[in-house]
Structure formats: C-alpha cells, structure tokens
Design a protein around this motif. Sequence first.
Motif, PDB file in Angstrom:
ATOM      1  N   ARG A   1       0.851  -1.042   0.112  1.00  0.00           N
ATOM      2  CA  ARG A   1       0.204   0.094   0.031  1.00  0.00           C
ATOM      3  C   ARG A   1       0.690   1.261   0.018  1.00  0.00           C
ATOM      4  O   ARG A   1       0.627   2.331  -0.756  1.00  0.00           O
ATOM      5  CB  ARG A   1      -0.877   0.000   1.314  1.00  0.00           C
ATOM      6  CG  ARG A   1      -1.802   1.161   1.437  1.00  0.00           C
ATOM      7  CD  ARG A   1      -2.690   1.144   2.657  1.00  0.00           C
ATOM      8  NE  ARG A   1      -1.651   1.122   3.674  1.00  0.00           N
ATOM      9  CZ  ARG A   1      -1.063   2.206   4.479  1.00  0.00           C
ATOM     10  NH1 ARG A   1      -1.265   3.272   3.835  1.00  0.00           N
ATOM     11  NH2 ARG A   1      -0.485   2.026   5.413  1.00  0.00           N
ATOM     12  N   MET A   2       1.859   1.242   0.860  1.00  0.00           N
ATOM     13  CA  MET A   2       3.006   2.308   0.917  1.00  0.00           C
ATOM     14  C   MET A   2       3.418   2.550  -0.457  1.00  0.00           C
ATOM     15  O   MET A   2       3.573   3.696  -0.821  1.00  0.00           O
ATOM     16  CB  MET A   2       3.790   2.082   1.929  1.00  0.00           C
ATOM     17  CG  MET A   2       3.337   2.304   3.405  1.00  0.00           C
ATOM     18  SD  MET A   2       4.516   1.902   4.686  1.00  0.00           S
ATOM     19  CE  MET A   2       5.836   2.957   4.448  1.00  0.00           C
ATOM     20  N   ILE A   3       3.897   1.644  -0.992  1.00  0.00           N
ATOM     21  CA  ILE A   3       4.603   1.457  -2.375  1.00  0.00           C
ATOM     22  C   ILE A   3       3.678   2.295  -3.394  1.00  0.00           C
ATOM     23  O   ILE A   3       3.970   3.100  -4.179  1.00  0.00           O
ATOM     24  CB  ILE A   3       5.020   0.365  -2.899  1.00  0.00           C
ATOM     25  CG1 ILE A   3       6.222   0.017  -2.153  1.00  0.00           C
ATOM     26  CG2 ILE A   3       5.505   0.288  -4.537  1.00  0.00           C
ATOM     27  CD1 ILE A   3       6.824  -1.579  -2.369  1.00  0.00           C
ATOM     28  N   GLY A   4       2.457   1.909  -3.446  1.00  0.00           N
ATOM     29  CA  GLY A   4       1.303   2.387  -4.311  1.00  0.00           C
ATOM     30  C   GLY A   4       1.109   3.851  -4.039  1.00  0.00           C
ATOM     31  O   GLY A   4       0.948   4.685  -5.090  1.00  0.00           O
ATOM     32  N   GLN A   5       1.122   4.365  -2.788  1.00  0.00           N
ATOM     33  CA  GLN A   5       0.851   5.655  -2.435  1.00  0.00           C
ATOM     34  C   GLN A   5       2.173   6.609  -3.201  1.00  0.00           C
ATOM     35  O   GLN A   5       1.934   7.645  -3.737  1.00  0.00           O
ATOM     36  CB  GLN A   5       0.845   5.895  -0.997  1.00  0.00           C
ATOM     37  CG  GLN A   5      -0.792   5.381  -0.621  1.00  0.00           C
ATOM     38  CD  GLN A   5      -0.826   5.505   0.929  1.00  0.00           C
ATOM     39  OE1 GLN A   5       0.216   5.515   1.642  1.00  0.00           O
ATOM     40  NE2 GLN A   5      -1.876   5.483   1.478  1.00  0.00           N
ATOM     41  N   LYS A   6       3.347   5.924  -2.741  1.00  0.00           N
ATOM     42  CA  LYS A   6       4.563   6.674  -3.439  1.00  0.00           C
ATOM     43  C   LYS A   6       4.693   6.900  -4.858  1.00  0.00           C
ATOM     44  O   LYS A   6       4.968   7.845  -5.221  1.00  0.00           O
ATOM     45  CB  LYS A   6       5.713   5.878  -2.853  1.00  0.00           C
ATOM     46  CG  LYS A   6       5.934   5.948  -1.480  1.00  0.00           C
ATOM     47  CD  LYS A   6       6.366   7.241  -0.700  1.00  0.00           C
ATOM     48  CE  LYS A   6       6.224   7.471   0.664  1.00  0.00           C
ATOM     49  NZ  LYS A   6       6.529   8.664   1.393  1.00  0.00           N
TER      50      LYS A   6
END
Length: 66
Positions: free
Chosen positions: A21-26
């Motif tokens: 999820r964090m990678i997607g947001q970044k």
Amino acid sequence: MKSSSTHKVKAMEQRIRELERMIGQKQIKIDFLEKMIDIAGEDLKVDIRKNFNTPPSDGSGNTQEK
C-alpha cells in the motif's frame, strides 16, 4: 508451536500488504509530481528536468556589463 508459526505468517502477510500500500501511494505521488514538472516545463517553455549528465553550475559565471 504451530499457532506461533501461523501467527508469524499472518503478521508477515499483513506487513507485506502495508508495504505494498505504501509503495502504491508513493508511486501515485511520483506520477503526480512528474506530471506537475511536465506541465510547469510546458508553461515556462523550458526543460526543467535535471540532466544528470551535465556538471552542476557553480553560479559564479563571469558576466560582462556594457
């Protein structure tokens, strides 16, 4: 022992989901900022993306006044 192992696996799976999820947001943020750079470059009629092959300017170039 088996319960502990199952708990660890579930905790790791949860951590993987959080990291994905964090990678997607970044990635969304990167895409947004790149688009803003493109738009600004078009508006200013200048390529404002950094060219990593050129040495940085020292900012103290000689100017001649006439």
